[in-house]
Design a protein around this motif. Structure first.
Motif, PDB file in Angstrom:
ATOM      1  N   ASP A 190       6.942   7.846   4.817  1.00  0.00           N
ATOM      2  CA  ASP A 190       6.989   9.301   4.615  1.00  0.00           C
ATOM      3  C   ASP A 190       6.430   9.664   3.253  1.00  0.00           C
ATOM      4  OD1 ASP A 190       8.986   8.152   3.156  1.00  0.00           O
ATOM      5  OD2 ASP A 190      10.578   9.514   3.805  1.00  0.00           O
ATOM      6  N   GLY A 191       5.355   8.942   2.870  1.00  0.00           N
ATOM      7  CA  GLY A 191       4.712   9.229   1.593  1.00  0.00           C
ATOM      8  C   GLY A 191       3.791  10.439   1.678  1.00  0.00           C
TER       9      GLY A 191
ATOM     10  N   GLY B 209       3.138  11.163   6.861  1.00  0.00           N
ATOM     11  CA  GLY B 209       2.737  10.217   5.834  1.00  0.00           C
ATOM     12  C   GLY B 209       1.626   9.358   6.389  1.00  0.00           C
ATOM     13  N   ALA B 210       1.712   8.058   6.137  1.00  0.00           N
ATOM     14  CA  ALA B 210       0.750   7.115   6.708  1.00  0.00           C
ATOM     15  C   ALA B 210       1.384   6.426   7.908  1.00  0.00           C
ATOM     16  CB  ALA B 210       0.321   6.086   5.671  1.00  0.00           C
ATOM     17  N   GLY B 211       0.624   6.267   8.974  1.00  0.00           N
ATOM     18  CA  GLY B 211       1.120   5.604  10.183  1.00  0.00           C
ATOM     19  C   GLY B 211       0.063   4.697  10.793  1.00  0.00           C
ATOM     20  N   PHE B 212       0.481   3.481  11.184  1.00  0.00           N
ATOM     21  CA  PHE B 212      -0.423   2.511  11.784  1.00  0.00           C
ATOM     22  C   PHE B 212       0.208   1.962  13.042  1.00  0.00           C
ATOM     23  CE2 PHE B 212      -1.284   2.519   7.268  1.00  0.00           C
ATOM     24  CZ  PHE B 212      -2.666   2.553   7.190  1.00  0.00           C
TER      25      PHE B 212
ATOM     26  N   ASN C 256       0.837  -1.214   0.000  1.00  0.00           N
ATOM     27  CA  ASN C 256       0.000   0.000   0.000  1.00  0.00           C
ATOM     28  C   ASN C 256       0.866   1.257   0.000  1.00  0.00           C
ATOM     29  OD1 ASN C 256      -2.552  -0.952  -0.226  1.00  0.00           O
ATOM     30  ND2 ASN C 256      -3.122  -0.687   1.910  1.00  0.00           N
ATOM     31  N   SER C 257       1.968   1.226   0.777  1.00  0.00           N
ATOM     32  CA  SER C 257       2.864   2.384   0.798  1.00  0.00           C
ATOM     33  C   SER C 257       3.476   2.614  -0.575  1.00  0.00           C
ATOM     34  CB  SER C 257       3.963   2.179   1.847  1.00  0.00           C
ATOM     35  OG  SER C 257       3.425   2.130   3.143  1.00  0.00           O
ATOM     36  N   LEU C 258       3.932   1.518  -1.215  1.00  0.00           N
ATOM     37  CA  LEU C 258       4.579   1.661  -2.530  1.00  0.00           C
ATOM     38  C   LEU C 258       3.587   2.120  -3.594  1.00  0.00           C
ATOM     39  CD1 LEU C 258       6.867  -1.515  -2.542  1.00  0.00           C
ATOM     40  CD2 LEU C 258       7.523   0.846  -2.082  1.00  0.00           C
ATOM     41  N   ILE C 259       2.357   1.585  -3.560  1.00  0.00           N
ATOM     42  CA  ILE C 259       1.381   1.886  -4.620  1.00  0.00           C
ATOM     43  C   ILE C 259       0.712   3.236  -4.392  1.00  0.00           C
ATOM     44  CG2 ILE C 259      -0.794   1.142  -5.658  1.00  0.00           C
ATOM     45  CD1 ILE C 259       0.076  -1.739  -5.083  1.00  0.00           C
ATOM     46  N   HIS C 260       0.307   3.518  -3.152  1.00  0.00           N
ATOM     47  CA  HIS C 260      -0.465   4.726  -2.872  1.00  0.00           C
ATOM     48  C   HIS C 260       0.391   5.840  -2.272  1.00  0.00           C
ATOM     49  CE1 HIS C 260      -4.206   2.552  -3.658  1.00  0.00           C
ATOM     50  NE2 HIS C 260      -3.722   1.557  -2.926  1.00  0.00           N
ATOM     51  N   GLY C 261       1.220   5.509  -1.269  1.00  0.00           N
ATOM     52  CA  GLY C 261       1.982   6.544  -0.579  1.00  0.00           C
ATOM     53  C   GLY C 261       3.071   7.154  -1.445  1.00  0.00           C
ATOM     54  N   TYR C 262       3.745   6.291  -2.220  1.00  0.00           N
ATOM     55  CA  TYR C 262       4.845   6.777  -3.057  1.00  0.00           C
ATOM     56  C   TYR C 262       4.456   6.787  -4.535  1.00  0.00           C
ATOM     57  CZ  TYR C 262       7.549   5.945   1.188  1.00  0.00           C
ATOM     58  OH  TYR C 262       8.025   5.967   2.463  1.00  0.00           O
TER      59      TYR C 262
ATOM     60  N   VAL D 109      11.397   6.305   2.961  1.00  0.00           N
ATOM     61  CA  VAL D 109      11.814   5.389   4.032  1.00  0.00           C
ATOM     62  C   VAL D 109      10.566   4.844   4.726  1.00  0.00           C
ATOM     63  CG1 VAL D 109      13.099   5.129   6.187  1.00  0.00           C
ATOM     64  CG2 VAL D 109      13.968   6.638   4.383  1.00  0.00           C
ATOM     65  N   ILE D 110      10.489   3.537   4.813  1.00  0.00           N
ATOM     66  CA  ILE D 110       9.442   2.861   5.580  1.00  0.00           C
ATOM     67  C   ILE D 110      10.072   2.341   6.867  1.00  0.00           C
ATOM     68  CG2 ILE D 110       7.815   0.930   5.629  1.00  0.00           C
ATOM     69  CD1 ILE D 110       7.668   1.127   2.589  1.00  0.00           C
TER      70      ILE D 110
END
Length: 529
Positions: A462-463, A516-519, A430-436, A443-444
């Motif tokens: 940090d997307g 960015g996104a955080g869970f 999800n980070s690679l497809i949507h965040g970046y 950096v994840i």
């Protein structure tokens, strides 16, 4: 006032059985307790006063002994007349309350009579003759006898007081019984009789000419009984009217019941039709959901299958190079060893990703929970996270994105490792497809800590982050920002179900992370089968 109960219709009086609850008995008891307490206090005061009087008398007597015997004892000591000294000691001992006498001189004379008490109870008188100190006279009074005499006097007074107070209490109890207790008891019996027999006629106990508090109470009860008698008559009339209304109401209820039954039958028929319609709608929704899930399979298994295709192409290129070298006879031992090492690594990656694709297909069959068929086993979380990222390493070779893992090597878990793999893989993808989406580097971070038997996993990138709508609906099924572009909206919903149902944990957006996104994931380190 007539207080006779000869014609009393109230039945047997059980007041004798409840004498200990009687007002008279309590008055006697309280008066007796007060009398005893007061007598004891007065007796103690008398004892103390008598004892003090005797003590003062001892002081005066000691002074008279000093005046009356000091000179004669001085003369006897001067002439060393032991017989005369013993006679004088006897004379002092015969005085009232004297328990001990002793005469000593400056040499070895020691004449005493009586039992020697504690030295603190002995009074000493110096013996002089011609202004010369010849010896000492020691005298002790019998304090115990004095105290006993004072106590005896006090006890006599206390007994006399108790007898007089008890007689007074009995007289008071008799007066209270005749003026208050008997009248109240008789009135209470009549009231109870009228209550038990639903009769509220005025009391037979009439008011006296004294117009005291009992008369006021009798008047109040008579007024109350008259009011209750009127209320009882009204109640009887109301009951008769109520019976008539109940009969009419039963007829109406019968008619309404038949009408209601017809309405219920119609509602039951309508409810059956609604259930049938609801079943059809549910089937239609299931078919719609199934279609969406089938469409989303390509999105979910694209990563492992794409990696397999990449590795296959990679292996094929190396194979063609090795075959060319072999056909030309130029293949060296080092070339063959490099080829074998490459094949081992590539086959390992192929095996892991093919197993991953099989797990994903099986997971999509049960969207509500992850049933990968794995067994619970004990494993090191850091080693397993590293292994998951190794299966994704070909994907990261195409970009400049990196993944950092901060986890203790001693942290071990006993749970479903395949479920954790599926969760982490979905978050990374999800980070690679949507965040970046518009960013080729980033950096994840995966930070793991322990907290009261749980593993707390903080996943951040940090997307470009999430919109407000995405924050509200990210875990809902079929929600996606890539609708029409291959997105099905099942990825994060699947993650939510796996964490809550398979891993018995929790997942939620990290409210403190805004870059960015955080869970944050809270997963038990150990779960039972």
């Amino acid at each position: 006032m007539d207080t006779s109960t000869s014609s009393n219709p109230l039945g047997k009086d059980n007041t004798g059985q409840q004498w200990h609850h009687s007002l008279v008995w309590r008055i006697i008891l309280y008066f007796a307790i007060a009398s005893v307490t007061l007598s004891l206090a007065i007796s103690a005061i008398i004892v103390a006063w008598n004892y003090q009087q005797q003590t003062d008398a001892f002081a005066e007597r000691l002074e008279s002994i000093a005046v009356g015997y000091s000179e004669s004892l001085g003369s006897s000591l001067w002439f060393y007349d032991e017989v005369q000294i013993r006679t004088q000691v006897k004379g002092i001992m015969n005085l009232d309350a004297i328990s001990y006498v002793r005469v000593t001189d400056n040499l070895n004379l020691n004449i005493e009579d009586g039992s020697r008490p504690h030295h603190g109870n002995i009074d000493t008188i110096d013996i002089y003759f011609n202004d010369k100190l010849l010896g000492k006279l020691e005298v002790a009074f019998d304090h115990d006898a004095v105290f006993a005499s004072a106590t005896k006097t006090a006890l006599s007074n206390m007994v006399a007081q108790l007898i007089s107070m008890l007689l007074l209490a009995s007289l008071l109890a008799l007066v209270v019984h005749r003026l208050i207790n008997a009248r109240i008891r008789h009135m209470a019996l009549e009231v109870n009789y009228r209550i038990n027999n639903d009769s509220f006629v005025p009391l037979s106990l009439r008011e006296s000419d004294a117009h005291d508090e009992i008369d006021i109470l009798v008047h109040a009860f008579n007024a109350l009984s008259a009011a209750m008698n009127d209320e009882l008559q009204q109640k009887t009339q109301a009951q008769q009217q109520l019976r008539i209304m109940n009969a009419e109401l039963e007829d109406r209820v019968g008619e309404r019941t038949q009408s209601l039954q017809r309405t219920v039958d119609e509602l039951n028929q309508t409810l059956q039709e609604l259930h049938s319609t609801q079943g059809k709608l549910i089937e239609a929704e299931k078919l719609s959901s199934l279609g969406g899930m089938v469409a989303g399979i390509s999105h979910e298994i694209n990563t492992p299958l794409g990696l397999c295709i990449t590795i296959h192409s990679y292996i094929n290129d190396h194979y063609q190079q090795m075959r060319t070298l072999f056909d030309k006879g130029e293949m060296t031992k080092q070339d063959f060893e490099d080829f074998i090492r490459m094949m081992e690594e590539s086959l390992g990656i192929l095996d892991k990703n093919l197993q991953r694709a099989a797990h994903l297909i099986k997971s999509f069959k049960q969207v509500s929970e992850d049933q990968t068929g794995e067994h619970i086993r004990d494993f090191s979380l850091k080693e397993y996270l590293t292994e998951i990222l190794e299966t994704l390493s070909p994907k990261f070779k195409q970009t400049k994105h990196t993944v950092e893992i901060d986890c203790s090597e001693q942290l071990r878990m006993s749970t479903y490792p395949g479920a954790i793999s599926q969760v982490i893989t979905n978050l990374v993808m999800n980070s690679l497809i949507h965040g970046y989406e518009d960013k080729n580097d980033g950096v994840i971070r995966i930070v793991v800590a322990e907290e009261r038997g749980n593993a707390v996993i903080r996943y951040t990138d940090d997307g470009k982050g999430l919109s407000e709508e995405a924050r509200q609906k990210i875990f809902e099924p079929f929600y996606t920002t890539k609708r029409g572009q291959g997105g099905t909206g099942l990825g994060m919903h699947l993650v939510y179900n796996i964490v809550h149902q398979r891993l018995k944990g929790e997942i939620f957006l990290d409210p403190d992370y805004q870059s960015g996104a955080g869970f944050r994931l809270l997963i038990p380190k150990k779960i039972d089968n």
